[in-house]
Structure formats: structure tokens, C-alpha cells
Design a protein around this motif. Structure first.
Motif, PDB file in Angstrom:
ATOM      1  N   LEU A  65      44.257  14.896   3.710  1.00 33.49           N
ATOM      2  CA  LEU A  65      44.152  15.176   2.276  1.00 33.49           C
ATOM      3  C   LEU A  65      45.523  15.460   1.667  1.00 33.49           C
ATOM      4  O   LEU A  65      45.848  14.969   0.574  1.00 33.49           O
ATOM      5  CB  LEU A  65      43.214  16.359   2.040  1.00 33.49           C
ATOM      6  N   GLU A  66      46.309  16.271   2.369  1.00 36.39           N
ATOM      7  CA  GLU A  66      47.631  16.617   1.844  1.00 36.39           C
ATOM      8  C   GLU A  66      48.549  15.391   1.785  1.00 36.39           C
ATOM      9  O   GLU A  66      49.328  15.233   0.850  1.00 36.39           O
ATOM     10  CB  GLU A  66      48.258  17.705   2.718  1.00 36.39           C
ATOM     11  N   LYS A  67      48.425  14.530   2.800  1.00 40.04           N
ATOM     12  CA  LYS A  67      49.271  13.336   2.837  1.00 40.04           C
ATOM     13  C   LYS A  67      48.923  12.385   1.704  1.00 40.04           C
ATOM     14  O   LYS A  67      49.818  11.793   1.078  1.00 40.04           O
ATOM     15  CB  LYS A  67      49.103  12.635   4.191  1.00 40.04           C
ATOM     16  N   ARG A  68      47.618  12.241   1.435  1.00 43.84           N
ATOM     17  CA  ARG A  68      47.192  11.260   0.432  1.00 43.84           C
ATOM     18  C   ARG A  68      47.218  11.805  -0.996  1.00 43.84           C
ATOM     19  O   ARG A  68      47.439  11.043  -1.943  1.00 43.84           O
ATOM     20  CB  ARG A  68      45.783  10.769   0.764  1.00 43.84           C
ATOM     21  N   PHE A  69      46.960  13.122  -1.166  1.00 47.67           N
ATOM     22  CA  PHE A  69      46.794  13.649  -2.515  1.00 47.67           C
ATOM     23  C   PHE A  69      47.727  14.809  -2.846  1.00 47.67           C
ATOM     24  O   PHE A  69      47.675  15.340  -3.950  1.00 47.67           O
ATOM     25  CB  PHE A  69      45.344  14.115  -2.717  1.00 47.67           C
ATOM     26  N   GLY A  70      48.588  15.194  -1.872  1.00 50.29           N
ATOM     27  CA  GLY A  70      49.437  16.364  -2.099  1.00 50.29           C
ATOM     28  C   GLY A  70      50.328  16.254  -3.316  1.00 50.29           C
ATOM     29  O   GLY A  70      50.522  17.230  -4.054  1.00 50.29           O
ATOM     30  N   ASP A  71      50.864  15.066  -3.577  1.00 46.05           N
ATOM     31  CA  ASP A  71      51.784  14.901  -4.703  1.00 46.05           C
ATOM     32  C   ASP A  71      51.052  14.677  -6.020  1.00 46.05           C
ATOM     33  O   ASP A  71      51.686  14.521  -7.067  1.00 46.05           O
ATOM     34  CB  ASP A  71      52.746  13.740  -4.439  1.00 46.05           C
ATOM     35  N   LYS A  72      49.728  14.663  -5.977  1.00 45.16           N
ATOM     36  CA  LYS A  72      48.942  14.432  -7.193  1.00 45.16           C
ATOM     37  C   LYS A  72      48.312  15.723  -7.711  1.00 45.16           C
ATOM     38  O   LYS A  72      47.590  15.694  -8.717  1.00 45.16           O
ATOM     39  CB  LYS A  72      47.846  13.403  -6.921  1.00 45.16           C
ATOM     40  N   VAL A  73      48.553  16.848  -7.024  1.00 46.55           N
ATOM     41  CA  VAL A  73      47.968  18.130  -7.402  1.00 46.55           C
ATOM     42  C   VAL A  73      49.067  19.117  -7.738  1.00 46.55           C
ATOM     43  O   VAL A  73      50.083  19.191  -7.020  1.00 46.55           O
ATOM     44  CB  VAL A  73      47.112  18.707  -6.240  1.00 46.55           C
ATOM     45  N   PRO A  75      51.228  22.336  -7.770  1.00 51.27           N
ATOM     46  CA  PRO A  75      51.432  23.288  -6.669  1.00 51.27           C
ATOM     47  C   PRO A  75      50.595  24.546  -6.784  1.00 51.27           C
ATOM     48  O   PRO A  75      50.087  25.059  -5.779  1.00 51.27           O
ATOM     49  CB  PRO A  75      52.928  23.614  -6.768  1.00 51.27           C
ATOM     50  N   GLU A  76      50.415  25.083  -8.009  1.00 45.32           N
ATOM     51  CA  GLU A  76      49.676  26.339  -8.172  1.00 45.32           C
ATOM     52  C   GLU A  76      48.180  26.190  -7.893  1.00 45.32           C
ATOM     53  O   GLU A  76      47.470  27.179  -7.683  1.00 45.32           O
ATOM     54  CB  GLU A  76      49.884  26.918  -9.576  1.00 45.32           C
ATOM     55  N   PHE A  77      47.681  24.955  -7.878  1.00 42.60           N
ATOM     56  CA  PHE A  77      46.253  24.723  -7.610  1.00 42.60           C
ATOM     57  C   PHE A  77      45.992  24.139  -6.215  1.00 42.60           C
ATOM     58  O   PHE A  77      44.845  24.003  -5.803  1.00 42.60           O
ATOM     59  CB  PHE A  77      45.665  23.765  -8.654  1.00 42.60           C
ATOM     60  N   LYS A  78      47.059  23.779  -5.522  1.00 44.84           N
ATOM     61  CA  LYS A  78      46.907  23.021  -4.284  1.00 44.84           C
ATOM     62  C   LYS A  78      46.070  23.747  -3.233  1.00 44.84           C
ATOM     63  O   LYS A  78      45.113  23.191  -2.692  1.00 44.84           O
ATOM     64  CB  LYS A  78      48.284  22.681  -3.699  1.00 44.84           C
ATOM     65  N   ASP A  79      46.423  25.012  -2.929  1.00 48.85           N
ATOM     66  CA  ASP A  79      45.717  25.738  -1.866  1.00 48.85           C
ATOM     67  C   ASP A  79      44.232  25.872  -2.170  1.00 48.85           C
ATOM     68  O   ASP A  79      43.373  25.662  -1.308  1.00 48.85           O
ATOM     69  CB  ASP A  79      46.332  27.123  -1.659  1.00 48.85           C
ATOM     70  N   GLU A  80      43.912  26.237  -3.410  1.00 41.52           N
ATOM     71  CA  GLU A  80      42.506  26.435  -3.777  1.00 41.52           C
ATOM     72  C   GLU A  80      41.721  25.135  -3.715  1.00 41.52           C
ATOM     73  O   GLU A  80      40.598  25.088  -3.193  1.00 41.52           O
ATOM     74  CB  GLU A  80      42.413  27.027  -5.184  1.00 41.52           C
ATOM     75  N   ILE A  81      42.300  24.061  -4.211  1.00 33.24           N
ATOM     76  CA  ILE A  81      41.606  22.764  -4.220  1.00 33.24           C
ATOM     77  C   ILE A  81      41.396  22.254  -2.797  1.00 33.24           C
ATOM     78  O   ILE A  81      40.296  21.814  -2.435  1.00 33.24           O
ATOM     79  CB  ILE A  81      42.391  21.733  -5.050  1.00 33.24           C
ATOM     80  N   PHE A  82      42.441  22.323  -1.971  1.00 33.19           N
ATOM     81  CA  PHE A  82      42.312  21.827  -0.609  1.00 33.19           C
ATOM     82  C   PHE A  82      41.356  22.694   0.215  1.00 33.19           C
ATOM     83  O   PHE A  82      40.678  22.205   1.111  1.00 33.19           O
ATOM     84  CB  PHE A  82      43.681  21.740   0.066  1.00 33.19           C
ATOM     85  N   TYR A  83      41.309  23.977  -0.113  1.00 34.42           N
ATOM     86  CA  TYR A  83      40.351  24.845   0.582  1.00 34.42           C
ATOM     87  C   TYR A  83      38.923  24.398   0.283  1.00 34.42           C
ATOM     88  O   TYR A  83      38.072  24.319   1.176  1.00 34.42           O
ATOM     89  CB  TYR A  83      40.544  26.301   0.164  1.00 34.42           C
ATOM     90  N   GLU A  84      38.656  24.082  -0.976  1.00 33.28           N
ATOM     91  CA  GLU A  84      37.319  23.632  -1.363  1.00 33.28           C
ATOM     92  C   GLU A  84      37.010  22.263  -0.750  1.00 33.28           C
ATOM     93  O   GLU A  84      35.891  22.012  -0.306  1.00 33.28           O
ATOM     94  CB  GLU A  84      37.209  23.565  -2.891  1.00 33.28           C
ATOM     95  N   LEU A  85      38.009  21.391  -0.704  1.00 26.22           N
ATOM     96  CA  LEU A  85      37.796  20.086  -0.103  1.00 26.22           C
ATOM     97  C   LEU A  85      37.544  20.211   1.399  1.00 26.22           C
ATOM     98  O   LEU A  85      36.734  19.466   1.963  1.00 26.22           O
ATOM     99  CB  LEU A  85      39.015  19.192  -0.347  1.00 26.22           C
ATOM    100  N   ASP A  86      38.242  21.148   2.039  1.00 26.30           N
ATOM    101  CA  ASP A  86      37.984  21.415   3.454  1.00 26.30           C
ATOM    102  C   ASP A  86      36.521  21.770   3.666  1.00 26.30           C
ATOM    103  O   ASP A  86      35.868  21.323   4.613  1.00 26.30           O
ATOM    104  CB  ASP A  86      38.845  22.595   3.944  1.00 26.30           C
TER     105      ASP A  86
END
Length: 261
Positions: A65-73, A75-86
Motif C-alpha cells: 500500500l505504501e509503495k503504490r499509494f504513499g505519494d498520493k496521501v 503525510p498528516e493522514f497517512k498513518d490513519e488511512i493506512f491503519y484503516e486499510l490494514d
């Protein structure tokens, strides 16, 4: 400090999942000293391994997820969004909230070691008001989706790795075969194509007789390593290899290979 009551978990399961678990307790040799089934010991072996397996799967998903979408999110929302996607990983693959067929029930008491392992996950579940039994049921549901050999390997992966190292080093093991202690020189661990079970196959010297013996991997719970050089003639090894390659060890557990000089 560990709350031992927190280590008690009652889990409702489908009859199918319950049947597979009960079947594996016996099939994979989880017995108490008095011969009764050691169900709690079985759960305390598979649950931490399933939890670690799940954790690795989620970490692998997170990296993708981080490799494919990390640069599209942002930074302040990244951890929360990826946690939900996990967490979607659990919901999509192992969710059973809508099922109404949980008629069977098991009671588990986690060991002290496993309580420590699960403490972080249980804390997260408590914050999200999710019963810990839901997560345990999800792990057990995942377990029953595995093939028989995958389930056995999960239970005995530690013994498998140890025995493979012994085979590589050409050492022997002192093993109690149910009747007496014997010195066995393991040659191979083979997955039998007829019953999909793992066998430890090795050579035993009885006086001058050279005997090839096979045991289920799940029987190898306790043994001692003997750092003894393996001195087995090539003719005996060739016969043993033929028996293994043809799965003849499945027909009987002992094969006479000849006399040692």
C-alpha cells in the motif's frame, strides 16, 4: 502484571471449524500424559503462530500500500488511512459477523507467554470495542482454510527446522519410540503423497542389523541430539533412498536393509 482472567477466552465456532480443530488435536498427537486429548495445549501452539502469520501478512500488505499509494496521501493522514486499510484485510478475508451458524463453543486458557504476545492486540481490540474472541475465531477460521499438510507443518515447524539441521549435520537423535529409547540417524523428512502427512525417516542399528524406520513428524516432541558422526554404507543409503522415493515407508514403519560389517 498479567491478569490471568484476561487469558481465558470462550469462542463460538461453526460446526465445520470445530470438527477440523478436534480432528487435528488427535491427528497431530496432542495428548496429556494420561492419554487424554490436550486441546488447550493445541490452541496454545497454533494461536501464536497464526497471530504471527497474520501480522506478517498485514505487514506485507502495508508495504504494498505504501509503495503504490504513499505519494498520493498527505503525510498528516497517512498513518490513519493506512491503519484503516490494514484492517480491511481482516474484514475482507476473514470476517464472519453476519453468520448465524456458531453452534459450537471452545474454552481456551492462554499460557503466560501467549498472554504477553497477544496483550497489544487485545488492547487495540478493547479500544475499538471488539471482543477478543472475534479475533481468536478469525485466526481459527484461517487455520481451517489451510491444507492438512500446511496445518501439520504449522504445528511442528520448530521440530521440522531442528530436525532438518540435524539431518544436514549428519547427527543422531535419542528418541523414545513408545517402548524404549533408540538412537536414530534421521535421513529425510518426507511428505507422503498417499495421506498428506509428514514422516521422519532414519536408520537405526540393532546389533548388526541396519533398520530403516519411519515416524510421524508430530510424534517428535521430545528428543536429544547426539553429535555422533553418521557412518552408514552407501549400499544402505541407496536402499533407503529407493524406499523413500517410492513412499514404501507408508506401507510399514520398519524395513530391514541388511547386516552391518
Amino acid at each position: 502484571m498479567i491478569d490471568f482472567e484476561d487469558g481465558r477466552v470462550s469462542v463460538r465456532l461453526s460446526e465445520t471449524t470445530y470438527y477440523v480443530l478436534q480432528q487435528d488435536v488427535a491427528a497431530f498427537c496432542f495428548f496429556n500424559n494420561d492419554g487424554s486429548y490436550n486441546e488447550n495445549g493445541f490452541y496454545n501452539v497454533i494461536l501464536p503462530l497464526l497471530h504471527l502469520k497474520r501480522t506478517r501478512e498485514r505487514e506485507r500488505l502495508r508495504k504494498i500500500l505504501e509503495k503504490r499509494f504513499g505519494d498520493k496521501v498527505k503525510p498528516e493522514f497517512k498513518d490513519e488511512i493506512f491503519y484503516e486499510l490494514d484492517d480491511v484485510f481482516n474484514l475482507v478475508k476473514f470476517d464472519d459477523k453476519k453468520t448465524k451458524y456458531h453452534q459450537a463453543k471452545i474454552d481456551i486458557r492462554l499460557s503466560k507467554e501467549n498472554m504477553q504476545l497477544f496483550s497489544e492486540m487485545f488492547s487495540v481490540l478493547a479500544l475499538r470495542k471488539i471482543p477478543k474472541s472475534t479475533y481468536i475465531r478469525s485466526l481459527l477460521n484461517q487455520y481451517t482454510t489451510l491444507r492438512t499438510d500446511e496445518r501439520e507443518f504449522l504445528c511442528y515447524s520448530k521440530q521440522y527446522d531442528e530436525l532438518m539441521k540435524i539431518i544436514e549435520d549428519e547427527y543422531a537423535v535419542e528418541y523414545y519410540n513408545g517402548v524404549s529409547e533408540e538412537i536414530l540417524f534421521p535421513l529425510v523428512i518426507d511428505l507422503c503423497c498417499y495421506n498428506n502427512e509428514f514422516y521422519v525417516i532414519g536408520i537405526v542399528f540393532e546389533a548388526k542389523k541396519v533398520i530403516l524406520k519411519s515416524y510421524r513428524l508430530c510424534e517428535f516432541k521430545k528428543y536429544k541430539v547426539h553429535c555422533t558422526d553418521r557412518k552408514i554404507g552407501e549400499a544402505f543409503l541407496d536402499k533407503a533412498e529407493e524406499i523413500v522415493s517410492d513412499f514404501l515407508y507408508y506401507e510399514k514403519s520398519e524395513w530391514y536393509l541388511g547386516e552391518k560389517e
